[in-house]
Motif scaffolding. Structure first.
Motif, PDB file in Angstrom:
ATOM      1  N   ASP A   2      -9.610  12.201 -11.246  1.00  0.00           N
ATOM      2  CA  ASP A   2     -10.625  12.990 -10.552  1.00  0.00           C
ATOM      3  C   ASP A   2     -11.743  12.125  -9.953  1.00  0.00           C
ATOM      4  OD1 ASP A   2     -11.463  15.489  -9.646  1.00  0.00           O
ATOM      5  OD2 ASP A   2     -12.982  15.614 -11.230  1.00  0.00           O
ATOM      6  N   THR A   3     -11.404  10.918  -9.478  1.00  0.00           N
ATOM      7  CA  THR A   3     -12.394  10.056  -8.857  1.00  0.00           C
ATOM      8  C   THR A   3     -12.262  10.139  -7.342  1.00  0.00           C
ATOM      9  OG1 THR A   3     -10.897   8.186  -8.925  1.00  0.00           O
ATOM     10  CG2 THR A   3     -12.392   8.457 -10.800  1.00  0.00           C
ATOM     11  N   GLN A   4     -13.353   9.778  -6.639  1.00  0.00           N
ATOM     12  CA  GLN A   4     -13.355   9.790  -5.186  1.00  0.00           C
ATOM     13  C   GLN A   4     -13.133   8.383  -4.655  1.00  0.00           C
ATOM     14  OE1 GLN A   4     -17.102  11.578  -4.140  1.00  0.00           O
ATOM     15  NE2 GLN A   4     -16.169  13.598  -3.988  1.00  0.00           N
ATOM     16  N   TYR A   5     -12.596   8.285  -3.421  1.00  0.00           N
ATOM     17  CA  TYR A   5     -12.444   6.979  -2.810  1.00  0.00           C
ATOM     18  C   TYR A   5     -12.832   7.097  -1.340  1.00  0.00           C
ATOM     19  CZ  TYR A   5      -8.116   8.521  -0.541  1.00  0.00           C
ATOM     20  OH  TYR A   5      -7.204   9.177   0.235  1.00  0.00           O
ATOM     21  N   LYS A   6     -13.138   5.969  -0.736  1.00  0.00           N
ATOM     22  CA  LYS A   6     -13.478   5.947   0.686  1.00  0.00           C
ATOM     23  C   LYS A   6     -12.436   5.121   1.436  1.00  0.00           C
ATOM     24  CE  LYS A   6     -16.624   2.061  -0.106  1.00  0.00           C
ATOM     25  NZ  LYS A   6     -18.025   1.601  -0.020  1.00  0.00           N
ATOM     26  N   LYS A   7     -12.196   5.513   2.664  1.00  0.00           N
ATOM     27  CA  LYS A   7     -11.226   4.811   3.479  1.00  0.00           C
ATOM     28  C   LYS A   7     -11.836   3.513   4.003  1.00  0.00           C
ATOM     29  CE  LYS A   7      -8.181   5.455   7.462  1.00  0.00           C
ATOM     30  NZ  LYS A   7      -7.762   6.380   8.547  1.00  0.00           N
ATOM     31  N   ARG A   8     -11.049   2.459   4.033  1.00  0.00           N
ATOM     32  CA  ARG A   8     -11.513   1.189   4.572  1.00  0.00           C
ATOM     33  C   ARG A   8     -11.800   1.327   6.067  1.00  0.00           C
ATOM     34  NH1 ARG A   8      -9.940  -3.426   1.462  1.00  0.00           N
ATOM     35  NH2 ARG A   8      -9.627  -4.660   3.369  1.00  0.00           N
ATOM     36  N   VAL A   9     -12.821   0.626   6.519  1.00  0.00           N
ATOM     37  CA  VAL A   9     -13.153   0.640   7.945  1.00  0.00           C
ATOM     38  C   VAL A   9     -11.996   0.069   8.765  1.00  0.00           C
ATOM     39  CG1 VAL A   9     -14.735  -0.207   9.689  1.00  0.00           C
ATOM     40  CG2 VAL A   9     -15.606   0.441   7.446  1.00  0.00           C
ATOM     41  N   LEU A  10     -11.395  -1.011   8.263  1.00  0.00           N
ATOM     42  CA  LEU A  10     -10.235  -1.614   8.906  1.00  0.00           C
ATOM     43  C   LEU A  10      -9.203  -1.880   7.824  1.00  0.00           C
ATOM     44  CD1 LEU A  10      -9.103  -2.736  11.600  1.00  0.00           C
ATOM     45  CD2 LEU A  10     -10.019  -4.966  10.924  1.00  0.00           C
ATOM     46  N   GLU A  11      -8.036  -1.306   7.985  1.00  0.00           N
ATOM     47  CA  GLU A  11      -7.036  -1.370   6.926  1.00  0.00           C
ATOM     48  C   GLU A  11      -6.441  -2.762   6.753  1.00  0.00           C
ATOM     49  OE1 GLU A  11      -6.248   0.808   4.739  1.00  0.00           O
ATOM     50  OE2 GLU A  11      -7.433   2.465   5.521  1.00  0.00           O
ATOM     51  N   THR A  12      -6.195  -3.452   7.844  1.00  0.00           N
ATOM     52  CA  THR A  12      -5.526  -4.748   7.760  1.00  0.00           C
ATOM     53  C   THR A  12      -5.977  -5.631   8.915  1.00  0.00           C
ATOM     54  OG1 THR A  12      -3.358  -5.824   7.580  1.00  0.00           O
ATOM     55  CG2 THR A  12      -3.553  -3.988   9.132  1.00  0.00           C
ATOM     56  N   THR A  13      -5.676  -6.907   8.840  1.00  0.00           N
ATOM     57  CA  THR A  13      -6.067  -7.844   9.895  1.00  0.00           C
ATOM     58  C   THR A  13      -5.411  -7.476  11.223  1.00  0.00           C
ATOM     59  OG1 THR A  13      -6.377  -9.648   8.316  1.00  0.00           O
ATOM     60  CG2 THR A  13      -6.005 -10.259  10.612  1.00  0.00           C
ATOM     61  N   GLU A  14      -6.210  -7.505  12.281  1.00  0.00           N
ATOM     62  CA  GLU A  14      -5.719  -7.243  13.629  1.00  0.00           C
ATOM     63  C   GLU A  14      -5.951  -8.470  14.507  1.00  0.00           C
ATOM     64  OE1 GLU A  14      -6.383  -2.398  13.852  1.00  0.00           O
ATOM     65  OE2 GLU A  14      -7.556  -3.731  15.162  1.00  0.00           O
ATOM     66  N   VAL A  15      -4.993  -8.747  15.373  1.00  0.00           N
ATOM     67  CA  VAL A  15      -5.084  -9.878  16.303  1.00  0.00           C
ATOM     68  C   VAL A  15      -4.834  -9.378  17.712  1.00  0.00           C
ATOM     69  CG1 VAL A  15      -4.159 -12.119  16.967  1.00  0.00           C
ATOM     70  CG2 VAL A  15      -4.311 -11.515  14.546  1.00  0.00           C
ATOM     71  N   ASP A  16      -5.781  -9.658  18.603  1.00  0.00           N
ATOM     72  CA  ASP A  16      -5.620  -9.324  20.015  1.00  0.00           C
ATOM     73  C   ASP A  16      -5.489 -10.609  20.816  1.00  0.00           C
ATOM     74  OD1 ASP A  16      -6.530  -6.223  20.797  1.00  0.00           O
ATOM     75  OD2 ASP A  16      -7.212  -6.925  18.848  1.00  0.00           O
ATOM     76  N   PHE A  17      -4.479 -10.668  21.657  1.00  0.00           N
ATOM     77  CA  PHE A  17      -4.368 -11.760  22.620  1.00  0.00           C
ATOM     78  C   PHE A  17      -4.620 -11.189  23.999  1.00  0.00           C
ATOM     79  CE2 PHE A  17      -1.774 -14.165  25.717  1.00  0.00           C
ATOM     80  CZ  PHE A  17      -2.543 -15.325  25.699  1.00  0.00           C
TER      81      PHE A  17
END
Length: 436
Positions: free
Chosen positions: A27-42
């Motif tokens: 019965d605990t609460q959690y928050k979603k990560r702002v960014l789930e995983t590393t992103e790379v843009d070229f």
């Protein structure tokens, strides 16, 4: 020289949404990560321009320039709330216009409409920017800081700044403030023929090589300032007006101080007799502009989500400064979703501006004036830009390259025309990868 280098300003926006869930076991609460995983843009682009009003040769001559740019943007989630973003870019250009800083160092007869093949015909610009973003637990407060370094053959720039955004009204409203400082230093490079008349006067041509006014003796002095500081402040407001309509307003103020003239842009006076070597006219002086400038821009966006397939994005901005330039920019883009993964992006942009108080075409300035320039970027003109793009999006990133999944591809083409002789086009490509 002031290049029209339509260097695309390319940004990675990261906004998180809050999520609350109940765990069946504890019965605990959690928050979603702002960014789930590393992103790379070229990101990459190819830019080309042409025209007949080069500032390096006093408002006449070729403006040919090509530029190729490559940028990597890596966004790394440090924890649930914090993101580190590193942006590294390299831009390599060749310029027929800047090659004529020294038109006599090539193998061909000097001519403002012909490129010299000497050392000033090309260069490389490099940039490294790091930013840190923190979001509050409820994702309603976002704070970021930025540090950047960039360098080219004739300048070095250090920049730093930050921003704060506040979301409220169930995230339907956002206000933001941002501030940046850029500290630039110039390696002052003057037109070749004027260097003999500067403080360190270095050799010059034999008098017998000069035609026209053979008593060439410009009243030239070097700039006593070699730095330029820019301070900017931006205020933003956005509002969801309807489930299908979103609007935003922005105010930007920029204050610049220091060397705002470009040291290698020539000026020719109407009251001074012309001197030539081969087919190239020798400079009467270089561009002289005030050492302060204040710029103010007011703009707004309105995005209408017509249906699941079509969106209409509109933009308008009014700009003015204390050099006498007033401009209007209006654009529209209509993304059309043709499938779950593919979207088309036709667009149109209109721009017009008045001339700066200090602008004059070739041989219209007087030697008695305090300020003068023949840079057509500061002239009166209208411009039209047509664009078309296509994007591919796969939220599941099923296609992989090593440990990264391909999340999206963006391709765009823009054609730009002024009502002078200037024209350009740019092709851009972007690839987004996410780490598994």
């Amino acid at each position: 020289m002031t290049f029209f280098r339509n260097y695309f300003a390319l940004f990675l926006g990261l906004l998180g949404s809050i999520a609350l869930a109940q765990d069946d076991q504890n019965d605990t609460q959690y928050k979603k990560r702002v960014l789930e995983t590393t992103e790379v843009d070229f990101l990459s682009s190819y830019y080309s321009q042409d025209g007949d009003n080069a500032a390096v040769s006093g408002g006449i001559g070729t403006e040919q320039l090509t530029d190729a740019t490559g940028t990597f943007v890596v966004s790394i989630p440090l924890n649930d709330d914090d993101i580190l973003t590193i942006d590294a870019g390299v831009s390599a250009y060749t310029s027929a216009s800047s090659s004529n800083i020294d038109p006599f160092d090539g193998g061909r007869r000097a001519d403002p409409f012909v490129a010299s093949s000497g050392a000033s015909s090309g260069d490389v610009w490099v940039n490294l920017t790091g930013s840190y973003t923190h979001s509050s637990d409820d994702r309603n407060n976002i704070v970021s800081g930025m540090l950047s370094v960039s360098s080219e053959y004739d300048y070095f720039s250090l920049g730093f700044g930050g921003s704060y955004s506040r979301l409220f009204n169930e995230k339907n409203t956002e206000v933001s403030v941002k501030a940046n400082v850029y500290l630039d230093s110039w390696n002052t490079i003057y037109p070749f023929e004027l260097r003999a008349f500067g403080a360190n006067g270095i050799g010059f041509f034999r008098p017998t090589e000069i035609t026209g006014n053979v008593n060439y003796n410009p009243n030239f002095t070097e700039f006593d300032k070699t730095n330029r500081n820019s301070y900017s402040l931006g205020l933003g407001f956005s509002q969801i007006l309807h489930r299908n309509l979103q609007g935003s307003l922005a105010l930007d103020v920029v204050q610049q101080q220091g060397l705002l003239s470009t040291p290698f842009q020539r000026v020719y006076f109407s009251d001074v007799a012309d001197s030539f070597i081969e087919d190239f006219q020798l400079a009467d002086d270089v561009e002289r502009l005030p050492d302060t400038r204040t710029k103010i821009a007011l703009g707004g966006r309105l995005n209408w989500f017509v249906n699941e397939l079509i969106t209409v994005r509109t933009f308008y901005r009014y700009y003015f400064d204390d050099w006498g330039i007033n401009s209007h920019t209006a654009s529209v883009e209509v993304p059309v979703k043709i499938s779950d993964k593919f979207t088309l992006y036709p667009s149109y942009r209109f721009y017009n501006q008045t001339a700066a108080d200090y602008f004059g075409p070739y041989e219209t300035h007087l030697s008695t004036q305090e300020f003068y320039t023949s840079d057509y970027d500061l002239s009166k003109y209208n411009a039209n830009q047509l664009g078309f793009g296509a994007s591919y999006t796969d939220i599941f990133a099923q296609l992989h390259i090593w440990e990264f999944g391909l999340k999206g591809i963006d391709l765009k083409f823009y054609k730009y025309d002024r009502d002078t002789t200037f024209r350009s086009y740019i092709i851009t490509a972007g690839f987004k990868f996410v780490m598994d």
